[in-house]
Design a protein around this motif. Structure first.
Motif, PDB file in Angstrom:
ATOM      1  N   MET A 147      33.140 131.419   1.783  1.00  0.00           N
ATOM      2  CA  MET A 147      32.963 130.726   0.512  1.00  0.00           C
ATOM      3  C   MET A 147      31.920 129.624   0.637  1.00  0.00           C
ATOM      4  O   MET A 147      31.093 129.414  -0.238  1.00  0.00           O
ATOM      5  CB  MET A 147      34.298 130.149   0.031  1.00  0.00           C
ATOM      6  CG  MET A 147      34.226 129.576  -1.377  1.00  0.00           C
ATOM      7  SD  MET A 147      35.833 129.401  -2.168  1.00  0.00           S
ATOM      8  CE  MET A 147      36.407 127.909  -1.391  1.00  0.00           C
ATOM      9  N   LYS A 148      31.940 128.919   1.778  1.00  0.00           N
ATOM     10  CA  LYS A 148      30.969 127.850   2.014  1.00  0.00           C
ATOM     11  C   LYS A 148      29.550 128.415   2.054  1.00  0.00           C
ATOM     12  O   LYS A 148      28.625 127.870   1.439  1.00  0.00           O
ATOM     13  CB  LYS A 148      31.310 127.148   3.334  1.00  0.00           C
ATOM     14  CG  LYS A 148      30.560 125.851   3.568  1.00  0.00           C
ATOM     15  CD  LYS A 148      30.834 125.289   4.949  1.00  0.00           C
ATOM     16  CE  LYS A 148      32.257 124.877   5.154  1.00  0.00           C
ATOM     17  NZ  LYS A 148      32.454 124.215   6.469  1.00  0.00           N
ATOM     18  N   PHE A 149      29.373 129.524   2.781  1.00  0.00           N
ATOM     19  CA  PHE A 149      28.059 130.157   2.868  1.00  0.00           C
ATOM     20  C   PHE A 149      27.613 130.683   1.502  1.00  0.00           C
ATOM     21  O   PHE A 149      26.451 130.548   1.118  1.00  0.00           O
ATOM     22  CB  PHE A 149      28.076 131.309   3.869  1.00  0.00           C
ATOM     23  CG  PHE A 149      28.282 130.887   5.304  1.00  0.00           C
ATOM     24  CD1 PHE A 149      28.025 129.591   5.718  1.00  0.00           C
ATOM     25  CD2 PHE A 149      28.737 131.806   6.246  1.00  0.00           C
ATOM     26  CE1 PHE A 149      28.214 129.209   7.044  1.00  0.00           C
ATOM     27  CE2 PHE A 149      28.927 131.435   7.570  1.00  0.00           C
ATOM     28  CZ  PHE A 149      28.662 130.132   7.966  1.00  0.00           C
ATOM     29  N   ALA A 150      28.547 131.311   0.779  1.00  0.00           N
ATOM     30  CA  ALA A 150      28.208 131.867  -0.532  1.00  0.00           C
ATOM     31  C   ALA A 150      27.802 130.765  -1.495  1.00  0.00           C
ATOM     32  O   ALA A 150      26.832 130.909  -2.257  1.00  0.00           O
ATOM     33  CB  ALA A 150      29.389 132.653  -1.089  1.00  0.00           C
ATOM     34  N   ASN A 151      28.521 129.643  -1.467  1.00  0.00           N
ATOM     35  CA  ASN A 151      28.179 128.541  -2.365  1.00  0.00           C
ATOM     36  C   ASN A 151      26.792 127.987  -2.060  1.00  0.00           C
ATOM     37  O   ASN A 151      26.042 127.627  -2.969  1.00  0.00           O
ATOM     38  CB  ASN A 151      29.231 127.434  -2.276  1.00  0.00           C
ATOM     39  CG  ASN A 151      30.493 127.759  -3.056  1.00  0.00           C
ATOM     40  OD1 ASN A 151      30.452 128.520  -4.025  1.00  0.00           O
ATOM     41  ND2 ASN A 151      31.615 127.193  -2.643  1.00  0.00           N
ATOM     42  N   LEU A 152      26.437 127.917  -0.769  1.00  0.00           N
ATOM     43  CA  LEU A 152      25.097 127.471  -0.404  1.00  0.00           C
ATOM     44  C   LEU A 152      24.054 128.416  -0.986  1.00  0.00           C
ATOM     45  O   LEU A 152      23.053 127.979  -1.566  1.00  0.00           O
ATOM     46  CB  LEU A 152      24.946 127.392   1.117  1.00  0.00           C
ATOM     47  CG  LEU A 152      23.534 127.079   1.639  1.00  0.00           C
ATOM     48  CD1 LEU A 152      23.051 125.721   1.131  1.00  0.00           C
ATOM     49  CD2 LEU A 152      23.489 127.132   3.163  1.00  0.00           C
ATOM     50  N   GLU A 255      34.781 122.776  -3.617  1.00  0.00           N
ATOM     51  CA  GLU A 255      34.842 123.884  -4.569  1.00  0.00           C
ATOM     52  C   GLU A 255      34.079 123.503  -5.822  1.00  0.00           C
ATOM     53  O   GLU A 255      33.974 122.322  -6.168  1.00  0.00           O
ATOM     54  CB  GLU A 255      36.298 124.226  -4.906  1.00  0.00           C
ATOM     55  CG  GLU A 255      37.086 124.754  -3.707  1.00  0.00           C
ATOM     56  CD  GLU A 255      38.472 125.235  -4.116  1.00  0.00           C
ATOM     57  OE1 GLU A 255      38.566 125.961  -5.117  1.00  0.00           O
ATOM     58  OE2 GLU A 255      39.444 124.873  -3.435  1.00  0.00           O
ATOM     59  N   TYR A 256      33.558 124.517  -6.508  1.00  0.00           N
ATOM     60  CA  TYR A 256      32.697 124.274  -7.650  1.00  0.00           C
ATOM     61  C   TYR A 256      33.035 125.236  -8.791  1.00  0.00           C
ATOM     62  O   TYR A 256      33.529 126.331  -8.561  1.00  0.00           O
ATOM     63  CB  TYR A 256      31.223 124.460  -7.249  1.00  0.00           C
ATOM     64  CG  TYR A 256      30.835 123.679  -6.018  1.00  0.00           C
ATOM     65  CD1 TYR A 256      30.447 122.351  -6.108  1.00  0.00           C
ATOM     66  CD2 TYR A 256      30.882 124.267  -4.745  1.00  0.00           C
ATOM     67  CE1 TYR A 256      30.107 121.619  -4.970  1.00  0.00           C
ATOM     68  CE2 TYR A 256      30.554 123.541  -3.610  1.00  0.00           C
ATOM     69  CZ  TYR A 256      30.169 122.217  -3.730  1.00  0.00           C
ATOM     70  OH  TYR A 256      29.848 121.499  -2.610  1.00  0.00           O
ATOM     71  N   LEU A 272      37.150 116.207  -4.684  1.00  0.00           N
ATOM     72  CA  LEU A 272      37.451 116.511  -3.284  1.00  0.00           C
ATOM     73  C   LEU A 272      38.885 116.133  -2.915  1.00  0.00           C
ATOM     74  O   LEU A 272      39.506 116.773  -2.073  1.00  0.00           O
ATOM     75  CB  LEU A 272      36.479 115.764  -2.357  1.00  0.00           C
ATOM     76  CG  LEU A 272      35.073 116.341  -2.257  1.00  0.00           C
ATOM     77  CD1 LEU A 272      34.177 115.415  -1.439  1.00  0.00           C
ATOM     78  CD2 LEU A 272      35.090 117.731  -1.636  1.00  0.00           C
ATOM     79  N   ARG A 273      39.389 115.110  -3.525  1.00  0.00           N
ATOM     80  CA  ARG A 273      40.748 114.670  -3.173  1.00  0.00           C
ATOM     81  C   ARG A 273      41.801 115.634  -3.697  1.00  0.00           C
ATOM     82  O   ARG A 273      42.802 115.873  -3.042  1.00  0.00           O
ATOM     83  CB  ARG A 273      41.003 113.256  -3.706  1.00  0.00           C
ATOM     84  CG  ARG A 273      40.113 112.229  -3.015  1.00  0.00           C
ATOM     85  CD  ARG A 273      40.623 110.815  -3.164  1.00  0.00           C
ATOM     86  NE  ARG A 273      39.761 109.885  -2.425  1.00  0.00           N
ATOM     87  CZ  ARG A 273      39.890 109.604  -1.156  1.00  0.00           C
ATOM     88  NH1 ARG A 273      40.836 110.178  -0.446  1.00  0.00           N
ATOM     89  NH2 ARG A 273      39.078 108.760  -0.554  1.00  0.00           N
ATOM     90  N   GLY A 274      41.558 116.220  -4.872  1.00  0.00           N
ATOM     91  CA  GLY A 274      42.536 117.164  -5.425  1.00  0.00           C
ATOM     92  C   GLY A 274      43.925 116.563  -5.444  1.00  0.00           C
ATOM     93  O   GLY A 274      44.134 115.418  -5.834  1.00  0.00           O
ATOM     94  N   ASN A 275      44.892 117.351  -4.970  1.00  0.00           N
ATOM     95  CA  ASN A 275      46.274 116.869  -4.906  1.00  0.00           C
ATOM     96  C   ASN A 275      46.632 116.313  -3.534  1.00  0.00           C
ATOM     97  O   ASN A 275      47.777 115.954  -3.279  1.00  0.00           O
ATOM     98  CB  ASN A 275      47.247 118.015  -5.258  1.00  0.00           C
ATOM     99  CG  ASN A 275      47.063 118.478  -6.684  1.00  0.00           C
ATOM    100  OD1 ASN A 275      46.826 117.665  -7.571  1.00  0.00           O
ATOM    101  ND2 ASN A 275      47.163 119.786  -6.910  1.00  0.00           N
ATOM    102  N   MET A 276      45.634 116.248  -2.640  1.00  0.00           N
ATOM    103  CA  MET A 276      45.915 115.819  -1.279  1.00  0.00           C
ATOM    104  C   MET A 276      45.843 114.300  -1.174  1.00  0.00           C
ATOM    105  O   MET A 276      44.968 113.662  -1.766  1.00  0.00           O
ATOM    106  CB  MET A 276      44.918 116.457  -0.299  1.00  0.00           C
ATOM    107  CG  MET A 276      44.950 117.982  -0.311  1.00  0.00           C
ATOM    108  SD  MET A 276      43.680 118.715   0.752  1.00  0.00           S
ATOM    109  CE  MET A 276      44.293 118.280   2.357  1.00  0.00           C
TER     110      MET A 276
END
Length: 327
Positions: A147-152, A255-256, A272-276
């Motif tokens: 997913m990281k590579f695909a987003n790039l 995520e985007y 980035l923080r989301g629910n964490m």
């Protein structure tokens, strides 16, 4: 994994069918009625400015060793002529002039150029892995990494299509002036974290391509401290080591959302923080940092024992180190 497919946006996703067989353009996946050509990953102008022959070698993850001039990526000739070559011309002109010109380059241009460089290595690694496994099913790669590579790859498609980042930049890019105006060319990268550094002439560049600027904010104190100053070789490597280590500690997968509106694709970063509730970075440990630093300081022979002689204050070439708080 829903956003890796990016449905209905028209963006090319090579990870959908593991399209790494040199048959289609690495960036667009299209032919545009034009042939696909093989373009050097390290452009000729860069080798010339760096004083390299192209016979220099690099080792890949599969332990194969190849020379620079054998590394190529497939590019549609029209995409190459209309979009990639103008980018290369702009970067070439800036690199030729040195720090003053490089530091005024738009960060998007640097992101695209470094992205092409790093993603080119990803492409070559994927091609090698597919040839060995023969099927995509046999690839041992995490979904998050894909997913990281695909987003790039999606983001780099701003080069030939209308694409806008909504109130954020997906990268951390730091450019510094070097004390030695004749610094030999060298580069380093870490594909898993999409971290990259390069130094030559009187400038150095450090980049994290998928962190939404988080690593640069994490190191803002030391970045502010060195602003306007010329760094020694040891200082540049120390600064680089910090970014490589913090990129490893960065514990979020950005995520985007991709929204096409009237011919333009808008990319919005999810929080980035989301629910964490835990911090964005895992705990900084000086002992591990010292091991990273030992690797970066190899030319000078410093070893972990020396670097961490004082466990609370690792060795530093900065008058004010501004190290992150260790756990």
């Amino acid at each position: 994994m829903a956003n890796i497919a990016v449905m209905n946006t028209g963006l090319y996703n090579p990870f959908q069918n593991f399209d790494f067989l040199y048959k289609t353009c690495f960036l667009s996946g299209k032919t545009f009625n034009s042939p696909v050509i093989q373009v050097p990953l390290l452009p000729k102008w860069l080798l010339e400015q760096a004083g390299l022959s192209g016979e220099e070698q690099i080792q890949f993850l599969d332990e194969s060793i190849r020379s620079y001039n054998t590394l190529v990526i497939p590019v549609n000739s029209e995409v190459n002529e209309q979009f990639l070559n103008p980018l290369e011309d702009k970067i070439e002109a800036a690199f030729a002039k040195g720090y003053d010109a490089v530091s005024t380059l738009p960060e998007l241009d640097l992101f695209n150029w470094i992205g092409k460089f790093l993603y080119g290595f990803v492409y070559i690694e994927m091609h090698s892995a597919l040839r060995k496994e023969m099927t995509a099913d046999g690839l041992n790669m995490s979904q998050s990494l894909m997913m990281k590579f695909a987003n790039l790859n999606f983001m780099m498609q701003n080069l030939y299509t209308s694409l806008e980042f909504e109130d954020f930049s997906p990268w951390s890019i730091t450019i510094v002036k070097l004390e030695n105006g004749e610094t030999p060319f060298s580069f380093r990268d870490e594909i898993n974290t999409l971290t990259f550094s390069l130094k030559m002439k009187d400038f150095g560049i450090i980049a994290c391509l998928q962190d939404n600027g988080t690593n640069k904010r994490y190191h803002q104190d030391i970045i502010s401290e060195v602003k306007g100053k010329s760094l020694t070789a040891e200082q540049f490597e120390e600064l680089s080591a910090r970014f490589y280590y913090s990129a490893y500690l960065f514990n979020r997968l950005p995520e985007y959302t991709f929204m096409p509106v009237e011919g333009t694709i808008y990319i919005e970063a999810m929080p980035l923080r989301g629910n964490m509730t835990k911090p964005l970075f895992d705990v900084w440990q000086n002992k591990i940092y010292a091991q990273v630093l030992e690797n970066f300081w190899k030319p000078w022979g410093y070893v972990v024992f020396e670097i961490i002689k004082n466990p609370d204050e690792p060795m530093s070439f900065f008058e004010k180190p501004y190290l992150p708080t260790a756990g």
